[in-house]
Design a protein around this motif. Structure first.
Motif, mmCIF file in Angstrom:
data_model
loop_
_atom_site.group_PDB
_atom_site.id
_atom_site.type_symbol
_atom_site.label_atom_id
_atom_site.label_comp_id
_atom_site.label_asym_id
_atom_site.label_seq_id
_atom_site.Cartn_x
_atom_site.Cartn_y
_atom_site.Cartn_z
ATOM 1 N N UNK A 32 0.598 -1.476 -0.274
ATOM 2 C CA UNK A 32 0.216 -0.135 -0.001
ATOM 3 C C UNK A 32 1.215 1.417 0.196
ATOM 4 N N UNK A 33 0.309 2.426 0.629
ATOM 5 C CA UNK A 33 1.141 3.749 0.229
ATOM 6 C C UNK A 33 2.522 3.594 0.651
ATOM 7 N N UNK A 34 3.429 4.341 0.080
ATOM 8 C CA UNK A 34 4.625 4.202 0.897
ATOM 9 C C UNK A 34 5.608 3.293 0.114
ATOM 10 N N UNK A 35 4.520 2.221 -0.328
ATOM 11 C CA UNK A 35 5.783 1.265 -0.752
ATOM 12 C C UNK A 35 6.165 0.643 -2.306
ATOM 13 N N UNK A 36 5.961 1.722 -2.862
ATOM 14 C CA UNK A 36 6.818 0.778 -4.511
ATOM 15 C C UNK A 36 7.690 1.567 -4.840
ATOM 16 N N UNK A 37 8.006 1.541 -6.227
ATOM 17 C CA UNK A 37 9.744 1.926 -6.608
ATOM 18 C C UNK A 37 9.835 2.384 -7.109
ATOM 19 N N UNK A 38 8.688 3.839 -7.625
ATOM 20 C CA UNK A 38 9.096 4.670 -8.738
ATOM 21 C C UNK A 38 10.243 5.234 -8.573
ATOM 22 N N UNK A 70 16.683 -1.125 7.715
ATOM 23 C CA UNK A 70 17.274 -0.250 7.361
ATOM 24 C C UNK A 70 18.236 -0.108 5.656
ATOM 25 N N UNK A 71 18.475 -0.836 5.429
ATOM 26 C CA UNK A 71 18.282 -0.458 3.377
ATOM 27 C C UNK A 71 16.803 -0.318 3.211
ATOM 28 N N UNK A 72 16.216 -0.474 3.382
ATOM 29 C CA UNK A 72 14.533 -0.291 2.879
ATOM 30 C C UNK A 72 14.519 0.770 1.878
ATOM 31 N N UNK A 73 14.540 1.761 2.784
ATOM 32 C CA UNK A 73 14.945 3.157 1.848
ATOM 33 C C UNK A 73 15.422 3.339 1.228
ATOM 34 N N UNK A 74 15.922 2.614 0.944
ATOM 35 C CA UNK A 74 17.114 3.001 -0.282
ATOM 36 C C UNK A 74 16.333 2.557 -1.813
ATOM 37 N N UNK A 75 15.811 1.589 -1.598
ATOM 38 C CA UNK A 75 14.800 1.504 -2.657
ATOM 39 C C UNK A 75 13.599 1.343 -2.785
ATOM 40 N N UNK A 76 12.936 1.166 -1.541
ATOM 41 C CA UNK A 76 11.124 1.818 -0.926
ATOM 42 C C UNK A 76 10.519 2.177 -0.741
ATOM 43 N N UNK A 77 9.706 3.392 -1.441
ATOM 44 C CA UNK A 77 9.344 4.497 -1.270
ATOM 45 C C UNK A 77 10.038 5.448 -2.125
ATOM 46 N N UNK A 78 10.033 6.864 -1.764
ATOM 47 C CA UNK A 78 10.681 7.897 -2.399
ATOM 48 C C UNK A 78 11.780 8.208 -2.521
#
Length: 575
Positions: free
Chosen positions: A157-163, A471-479
């Protein structure tokens, strides 16, 4: 008169949308036009154009429907065109064991703090993102992302995209991210489940979604012969389970014409206790849920569970999970003899010829053992117990909670692998237990998966501060871009993974072709360390090659630790 003309024009546009029946995307002469309707056979979806990102977007596509505790099926046919602008409902969450203190949920798969969608049992939805102007025949690489969350949390859902990921890596790809049933809805086991329902329903959902991708992704511009699956934590565990699914031969088991995917990425592969579907532990979970839902006296406990209100069933699952020791995950995949024919460590040990997929890239956070309240009881983080016997007793008690079926002798063997003398005096047991969880549950399963693929695998270490779990999530998921990352760090890490997705080679970094050293395959005994010049994430990337043999944990090599967990203790540890 003007009003009547406007009404007629609106009606005509509505009718045109309702009766549109394209079978795929067609080339847009104007890149600023929205995508055409995509016909999936059972439903038609109108996507939209995100002009800022330059992407076509379809949210909330139903890929399957499923009765409770049953296998997913192709959805019922709906003739009306649906606007794919909203995410679908998320799946009911569960919980982890938290009986020693008030536990905190694991890191979200989302990098957004926006409110999440309402939970529902009807939650088998996925989202598709493609470059603007894409059409059938483009044969773009396809990424299928499976979210994490311990098989208890998470969503698409919200914020989980790879744009942002596709933008910053400079790659053109079609991205599919999916949801699957969680907790007791997706992972309840026991003999009754085997007799009247299905086990590992959540994994079956994922597999069904991968079949959906094979059938339909070309309509969005994707190439079904160029599919990479990726997940983090339980998402990476899901990737591993899809790799070993059906004894490593899903094509034969399902009677498919070709494999569901070619390559896989596992970020912190999650392997919790993997019991047999009708083991005493599985039957305990089943009976606990029956009791918590007042189904004990029913003529058929299974039929009673089928009829229980969804919210009540979810609440009962959360309550039962929370009764286990801190950090223990209850509703997780089981060895059922069909989807999972043996324990993961055994199936991976058989090697690449017995696995689904041809290529693998595995990533671990360098400090997975600094789990910080996620899996290790925070109340012992700063304990100052100095008495040796008390420390021994404390460690043994917590270890028994995490691995309820290992013997006293096996717990003593674990204690020797993680000796008191190698842990800090303050928070001694916390440090040792964190290391045990990190190695057995995340580090070694990633290591084993890479080892299974050998010369067809790459292994990396994520060391961008703080380099803790997720913590690696923030490098590819969302903004991604939040003003707290250096440009080169994103180019180094995301570019390598983007290159793997786009060309099946992480050395083809589309974001920056010269930033990383050559990344050798895992069988060379080398890994790529994604690092920065200082612990400040705004500092430049400083990637370098490290020898696997140089990686140590509690005084011994990481390989020695992983060989220990894959040894005789793996039977009772469920690995």
């Amino acid at each position: 008169m003007l009003l009547n003309l406007f009404t007629l024009a609106s009606l005509a546009a509505t009718l045109q949308l309702a009766f549109a029946s394209p079978t795929s995307l067609v080339r847009r002469t104007n890149p600023n036009e929205p995508p055409p309707v995509v016909d999936l056979g059972y439903a038609r979806y109108q996507g939209y154009l995100n002009e800022t990102a330059g992407l076509y977007w379809w949210r909330g596509i139903r890929y399957a429907s499923a009765q409770r505790f049953q296998a997913p099926q192709t959805p019922a046919t709906h003739k009306a065109v649906r606007n794919a602008t909203e995410y679908g409902p998320i799946c009911w969450p569960a919980s982890e064991g938290t009986n020693t203190t008030k536990g905190l949920p694991p890191p979200s798969n989302s990098s957004s703090s926006a409110p999440q969608k309402q939970a529902s049992e009807d939650c088998l939805f996925l989202n598709v993102v493609a470059p603007a102007g894409s059409c059938e025949g483009d044969n773009l690489p396809v990424l299928v992302y499976i979210h994490g969350g311990g098989y208890a949390f998470g969503d698409a859902s919200t914020g989980s995209d790879f744009a942002a990921f596709t933008k910053h890596t400079g790659t053109k790809m079609v991205v599919v991210n999916l949801q699957y049933r969680l907790g007791s809805f997706g992972f309840l086991a026991g003999q009754a489940m085997k007799d009247y329902g299905v086990t590992n329903a959540g994994l079956l959902d994922q597999q069904f979604a991968l079949q959906w991708v094979q059938q339909h992704v070309s309509k969005f511009g994707g190439n079904p012969d160029h599919v990479t699956i990726w997940g983090e934590s339980a998402g990476a565990g899901s990737v591993m389970n899809q790799i070993i699914a059906n004894g490593g031969n899903t094509v034969k088991a399902l009677g498919l014409k070709k494999p569901l995917f070619h390559a896989a990425i596992g970020s912190s592969v999650f392997l919790p206790y993997q019991a047999k579907y009708n083991s005493p532990f599985a039957e305990l979970l089943y009976s606990q849920l029956v009791s918590a839902t007042n189904c004990t006296k029913a003529a058929s406990s299974f039929a009673c569970l089928e009829a229980v209100d969804a919210a009540a069933l979810a609440a009962a699952g959360v309550k039962n999970s929370a009764a286990f020791p801190f950090g223990f995950w209850s509703y997780v995949p089981v060895v059922d003899g069909t989807f999972l024919t043996e324990r993961a460590s055994l199936l991976l040990a058989k090697g690449k010829k017995n696995l689904n997929g041809n290529l693998f890239t595995g990533i671990n956070n360098l400090d997975e053992d600094e789990l910080r309240f996620i899996f290790t009881d925070a109340t012992i983080q700063n304990d100052t117990i100095s008495d040796q016997s008390q420390r021994v007793s404390q460690f043994d008690r917590l270890l028994a909670g995490l691995f309820p079926y290992i013997t006293s002798e096996e717990r003593q063997a674990v204690a020797k692998q993680y000796p008191i003398s190698d842990a800090p005096s303050k928070g001694n047991t916390f440090s040792r237990i964190s290391a045990v969880i990190a190695d057995s549950t995340f580090v070694c399963p990633t290591y084993w998966t890479a080892e299974a693929f050998g010369s067809s695998a790459h292994k990396g270490l994520f060391d961008y501060a703080p380099a803790h779990h997720a913590t690696d999530n923030s490098y590819y998921i969302g903004s991604i871009w939040n003003g707290k990352k250096s440009v080169s760090s994103v180019q180094s890490f995301d570019g390598a993974l983007g290159g793997f997705i786009e060309t099946f080679n992480p050395n083809n970094n589309a974001a920056n072709k010269t930033i990383n050293p050559y990344w050798p395959t895992f069988d060379s005994g080398k890994q790529l360390l994604f690092n920065t010049t200082t612990r400040d994430t705004l500092s430049p990337a400083d990637p370098r090659i490290v020898e696997t043999s140089s990686l140590t944990d509690f005084g011994t090599s990481q390989k020695t630790k992983c060989d220990f967990w894959r040894g005789s203790i793996s039977v009772n540890a469920g690995l």
